[in-house]
Design a protein around this motif. Structure first.
Motif, PDB file in Angstrom:
ATOM      1  N   PRO A  32       0.826  -1.217   0.000  1.00 29.23           N
ATOM      2  CA  PRO A  32       0.000   0.000   0.000  1.00 29.23           C
ATOM      3  C   PRO A  32       0.857   1.263   0.000  1.00 29.23           C
ATOM      4  CG  PRO A  32      -0.650  -1.527   1.758  1.00 29.23           C
ATOM      5  CD  PRO A  32       0.648  -2.020   1.211  1.00 29.23           C
ATOM      6  N   PRO A  33       0.285   2.401  -0.401  1.00 23.88           N
ATOM      7  CA  PRO A  33       1.022   3.664  -0.333  1.00 23.88           C
ATOM      8  C   PRO A  33       1.499   3.948   1.090  1.00 23.88           C
ATOM      9  CG  PRO A  33      -0.992   3.922  -1.598  1.00 23.88           C
ATOM     10  CD  PRO A  33      -1.063   2.559  -0.972  1.00 23.88           C
ATOM     11  N   THR A  34       2.746   4.377   1.227  1.00 27.14           N
ATOM     12  CA  THR A  34       3.306   4.712   2.529  1.00 27.14           C
ATOM     13  C   THR A  34       4.087   6.014   2.424  1.00 27.14           C
ATOM     14  OG1 THR A  34       5.278   3.371   2.089  1.00 27.14           O
ATOM     15  CG2 THR A  34       3.477   2.305   3.280  1.00 27.14           C
ATOM     16  N   ASP A  35       4.631   6.454   3.556  1.00 26.87           N
ATOM     17  CA  ASP A  35       5.302   7.750   3.618  1.00 26.87           C
ATOM     18  C   ASP A  35       6.789   7.668   3.326  1.00 26.87           C
ATOM     19  OD1 ASP A  35       2.958   9.043   4.317  1.00 26.87           O
ATOM     20  OD2 ASP A  35       3.349   8.910   6.475  1.00 26.87           O
ATOM     21  N   SER A  36       7.318   8.796   2.835  1.00 33.32           N
ATOM     22  CA  SER A  36       8.751   9.035   2.859  1.00 33.32           C
ATOM     23  C   SER A  36       9.066   9.851   4.108  1.00 33.32           C
ATOM     24  CB  SER A  36       9.199   9.790   1.607  1.00 33.32           C
ATOM     25  OG  SER A  36       9.007   9.003   0.450  1.00 33.32           O
ATOM     26  N   ALA A  37      10.328   9.825   4.539  1.00 36.22           N
ATOM     27  CA  ALA A  37      10.685  10.497   5.783  1.00 36.22           C
ATOM     28  C   ALA A  37      12.123  10.988   5.733  1.00 36.22           C
ATOM     29  CB  ALA A  37      10.506   9.544   6.967  1.00 36.22           C
ATOM     30  N   TYR A  38      12.418  11.921   6.636  1.00 30.72           N
ATOM     31  CA  TYR A  38      13.767  12.450   6.805  1.00 30.72           C
ATOM     32  C   TYR A  38      14.418  11.790   8.019  1.00 30.72           C
ATOM     33  CZ  TYR A  38      12.201  16.474   3.961  1.00 30.72           C
ATOM     34  OH  TYR A  38      11.709  17.302   2.974  1.00 30.72           O
ATOM     35  N   VAL A  39      15.694  11.460   7.889  1.00 34.40           N
ATOM     36  CA  VAL A  39      16.487  10.983   9.023  1.00 34.40           C
ATOM     37  C   VAL A  39      17.766  11.799   9.085  1.00 34.40           C
ATOM     38  CG1 VAL A  39      17.956   9.072   9.814  1.00 34.40           C
ATOM     39  CG2 VAL A  39      15.563   8.660   9.237  1.00 34.40           C
ATOM     40  N   GLY A  40      18.074  12.307  10.266  1.00 33.17           N
ATOM     41  CA  GLY A  40      19.294  13.082  10.475  1.00 33.17           C
ATOM     42  C   GLY A  40      20.043  12.598  11.694  1.00 33.17           C
ATOM     43  N   ALA A  41      21.103  13.307  12.029  1.00 29.07           N
ATOM     44  CA  ALA A  41      21.937  12.937  13.173  1.00 29.07           C
ATOM     45  C   ALA A  41      21.743  13.875  14.352  1.00 29.07           C
ATOM     46  CB  ALA A  41      23.407  12.923  12.766  1.00 29.07           C
ATOM     47  N   ALA A  42      20.837  14.855  14.240  1.00 29.42           N
ATOM     48  CA  ALA A  42      20.596  15.796  15.327  1.00 29.42           C
ATOM     49  C   ALA A  42      19.163  16.289  15.269  1.00 29.42           C
ATOM     50  CB  ALA A  42      21.563  16.979  15.243  1.00 29.42           C
ATOM     51  N   GLU A  43      18.576  16.539  16.422  1.00 28.66           N
ATOM     52  CA  GLU A  43      17.219  17.049  16.489  1.00 28.66           C
ATOM     53  C   GLU A  43      17.184  18.530  16.113  1.00 28.66           C
ATOM     54  OE1 GLU A  43      15.922  16.280  20.431  1.00 28.66           O
ATOM     55  OE2 GLU A  43      15.609  14.123  20.096  1.00 28.66           O
ATOM     56  N   MET A  85      18.094   9.652  13.771  1.00 30.48           N
ATOM     57  CA  MET A  85      16.745   9.878  14.276  1.00 30.48           C
ATOM     58  C   MET A  85      15.878  10.485  13.169  1.00 30.48           C
ATOM     59  SD  MET A  85      17.896  13.069  16.649  1.00 30.48           S
ATOM     60  CE  MET A  85      19.377  12.121  17.053  1.00 30.48           C
ATOM     61  N   PHE A  86      14.571  10.283  13.278  1.00 29.58           N
ATOM     62  CA  PHE A  86      13.650  10.914  12.344  1.00 29.58           C
ATOM     63  C   PHE A  86      13.562  12.403  12.654  1.00 29.58           C
ATOM     64  CE2 PHE A  86      12.058   6.518  11.998  1.00 29.58           C
ATOM     65  CZ  PHE A  86      12.077   6.392  10.614  1.00 29.58           C
ATOM     66  N   VAL A  87      13.636  13.220  11.612  1.00 22.87           N
ATOM     67  CA  VAL A  87      13.527  14.671  11.748  1.00 22.87           C
ATOM     68  C   VAL A  87      12.575  15.167  10.666  1.00 22.87           C
ATOM     69  CG1 VAL A  87      15.832  14.961  12.735  1.00 22.87           C
ATOM     70  CG2 VAL A  87      15.553  15.052  10.256  1.00 22.87           C
ATOM     71  N   GLY A  88      11.857  16.240  10.933  1.00 19.60           N
ATOM     72  CA  GLY A  88      10.954  16.761   9.921  1.00 19.60           C
ATOM     73  C   GLY A  88       9.702  15.918   9.780  1.00 19.60           C
ATOM     74  N   PRO A  89       8.808  16.326   8.899  1.00 17.16           N
ATOM     75  CA  PRO A  89       7.527  15.639   8.738  1.00 17.16           C
ATOM     76  C   PRO A  89       7.632  14.415   7.828  1.00 17.16           C
ATOM     77  CG  PRO A  89       7.632  17.483   7.237  1.00 17.16           C
ATOM     78  CD  PRO A  89       8.909  17.529   8.044  1.00 17.16           C
ATOM     79  N   ASN A  90       6.695  13.473   8.012  1.00 15.85           N
ATOM     80  CA  ASN A  90       6.508  12.432   7.005  1.00 15.85           C
ATOM     81  C   ASN A  90       5.874  13.049   5.768  1.00 15.85           C
ATOM     82  OD1 ASN A  90       7.490  10.484   8.757  1.00 15.85           O
ATOM     83  ND2 ASN A  90       5.456   9.865   9.446  1.00 15.85           N
ATOM     84  N   VAL A  91       6.200  12.508   4.599  1.00 16.82           N
ATOM     85  CA  VAL A  91       5.693  13.047   3.345  1.00 16.82           C
ATOM     86  C   VAL A  91       5.105  11.908   2.508  1.00 16.82           C
ATOM     87  CG1 VAL A  91       6.254  14.315   1.241  1.00 16.82           C
ATOM     88  CG2 VAL A  91       7.485  14.830   3.373  1.00 16.82           C
ATOM     89  N   PRO A  92       3.805  11.926   2.227  1.00 12.62           N
ATOM     90  CA  PRO A  92       3.224  10.885   1.376  1.00 12.62           C
ATOM     91  C   PRO A  92       3.603  11.110  -0.083  1.00 12.62           C
ATOM     92  CG  PRO A  92       1.539  12.467   1.995  1.00 12.62           C
ATOM     93  CD  PRO A  92       2.789  12.873   2.732  1.00 12.62           C
ATOM     94  N   LEU A  93       4.210  10.110  -0.683  1.00 14.52           N
ATOM     95  CA  LEU A  93       4.590  10.173  -2.101  1.00 14.52           C
ATOM     96  C   LEU A  93       4.229   8.851  -2.768  1.00 14.52           C
ATOM     97  CD1 LEU A  93       8.197  11.730  -1.958  1.00 14.52           C
ATOM     98  CD2 LEU A  93       6.102  12.886  -2.649  1.00 14.52           C
ATOM     99  N   GLY A  94       3.804   8.917  -4.026  1.00 15.31           N
ATOM    100  CA  GLY A  94       3.569   7.701  -4.797  1.00 15.31           C
ATOM    101  C   GLY A  94       2.227   7.062  -4.504  1.00 15.31           C
ATOM    102  N   GLY A  95       1.924   6.027  -5.252  1.00 12.69           N
ATOM    103  CA  GLY A  95       0.616   5.385  -5.177  1.00 12.69           C
ATOM    104  C   GLY A  95       0.669   3.904  -4.908  1.00 12.69           C
ATOM    105  N   GLY A  96       1.580   3.469  -4.045  1.00 16.18           N
ATOM    106  CA  GLY A  96       1.715   2.046  -3.775  1.00 16.18           C
ATOM    107  C   GLY A  96       2.717   1.408  -4.718  1.00 16.18           C
ATOM    108  N   VAL A  97       3.210   0.252  -4.328  1.00 12.95           N
ATOM    109  CA  VAL A  97       4.229  -0.464  -5.094  1.00 12.95           C
ATOM    110  C   VAL A  97       3.581  -1.538  -5.954  1.00 12.95           C
ATOM    111  CG1 VAL A  97       6.206  -2.035  -4.915  1.00 12.95           C
ATOM    112  CG2 VAL A  97       6.060  -0.031  -3.435  1.00 12.95           C
ATOM    113  N   GLY A  98       3.934  -1.578  -7.232  1.00 13.34           N
ATOM    114  CA  GLY A  98       3.446  -2.617  -8.129  1.00 13.34           C
ATOM    115  C   GLY A  98       4.578  -3.227  -8.925  1.00 13.34           C
ATOM    116  N   MET A  99       4.296  -4.309  -9.606  1.00 12.69           N
ATOM    117  CA  MET A  99       5.265  -4.923 -10.512  1.00 12.69           C
ATOM    118  C   MET A  99       5.243  -4.182 -11.837  1.00 12.69           C
ATOM    119  SD  MET A  99       4.646  -9.001  -9.897  1.00 12.69           S
ATOM    120  CE  MET A  99       5.961  -9.477 -11.022  1.00 12.69           C
ATOM    121  N   GLY A 100       6.409  -3.839 -12.357  1.00  8.98           N
ATOM    122  CA  GLY A 100       6.508  -3.218 -13.661  1.00  8.98           C
ATOM    123  C   GLY A 100       6.667  -4.255 -14.757  1.00  8.98           C
TER     124      GLY A 100
END
Length: 240
Positions: free
Chosen positions: A106-117, A185-200
């Protein structure tokens, strides 16, 4: 789910799959837990298990082929393999060049990860894998984009100070954050991108697409696809 941005449609060649032949399943082998190469040198991960089960239900003999991400669509279209099963989100842009099954993730989020809050991701230096929708998103966000060929390199850029954060699929980043003992650690907001994963698949391979669509439907209906999603991504992952 990684999201490839197509640079050109020039590779839209005709290469028709013959149903009597072995189906070659193309994957990157570098994006755990979706797909990776295990200690025995074999393709492993969520998509290996899903793909093998789909082939079984479709009555097909399948073999696995590893291909770098940045050329994975051109090499499908030119006939080096018959499917892409590599954490690839379904997008309108890609659908102009190749065809897709229904989604098996199913569609899921992208996210940011950094080394400092406290990082302002809109003005930070952010790493992303080249030729992905995540890279395209960062390029338009106001942040400074640094691109790398592999997902491992994007995370390494944060660890060694080349980038303030990495932007990628949250499902890919979550295990790395958990295993980092507070280094990441996760930093910043989650971002919804894309429409789910399918086979090409190639646009000419309608019969093959229909076989895999039917197999995906059967896995959704009997709950086996949800079982694999939870096995590889944990109880909190999106399911059907």
């Amino acid at each position: 789910m990684k999201k490839l941005i197509l640079g050109t449609a020039a590779f839209a060649l005709s290469a028709t799959f013959a149903m009597a032949d072995t189906v070659r399943m193309g994957t990157e082998g570098a994006y755990p837990p979706y797909n990776f190469i295990n200690d025995a040198g074999e393709v492993d991960g969520f998509e290996r298990e899903v793909g093998d089960e789909l082939c079984k239900r479709a009555g097909l003999t399948c073999e696995w082929v590893k291909n770098d991400w940045d050329s994975i669509i051109p090499n499908l279209v030119s006939g080096n393999y018959d499917t892409i099963i590599a954490g690839m989100s379904i997008t309108d842009e890609r659908d102009e060049v190749i065809d897709f099954t229904q989604d098996y993730f199913p569609p899921t989020d992208s996210a940011y990860v950094g080394a400092a809050e406290g990082l302002d991701v809109t003005s930070a230096v952010v790493a992303a894998q080249t030729a992905t929708i995540q890279a395209g998103y960062i390029a338009e966000s106001g942040a400074t984009l640094v691109e790398f060929a592999t997902p491992e390199e994007t995370v390494a850029a944060v660890r060694n100070g080349e980038a303030d954060a990495v932007f990628a699929d949250r499902d890919y980043l979550a295990p790395l954050v958990e295993e980092s003992n507070g280094e990441l650690m996760f930093v910043g907001p989650n971002v919804p991108l894309g429409g789910g994963v399918g086979m090409g698949l190639r646009e000419s391979d309608n019969e093959l697409r229909d076989k895999f669509d039917a197999a995906i439907t059967s896995m959704k209906e009997d709950g086996s696809l949800n079982e694999l999603l939870i096995k590889w991504f944990g109880e909190g992952t999106a399911t059907y």
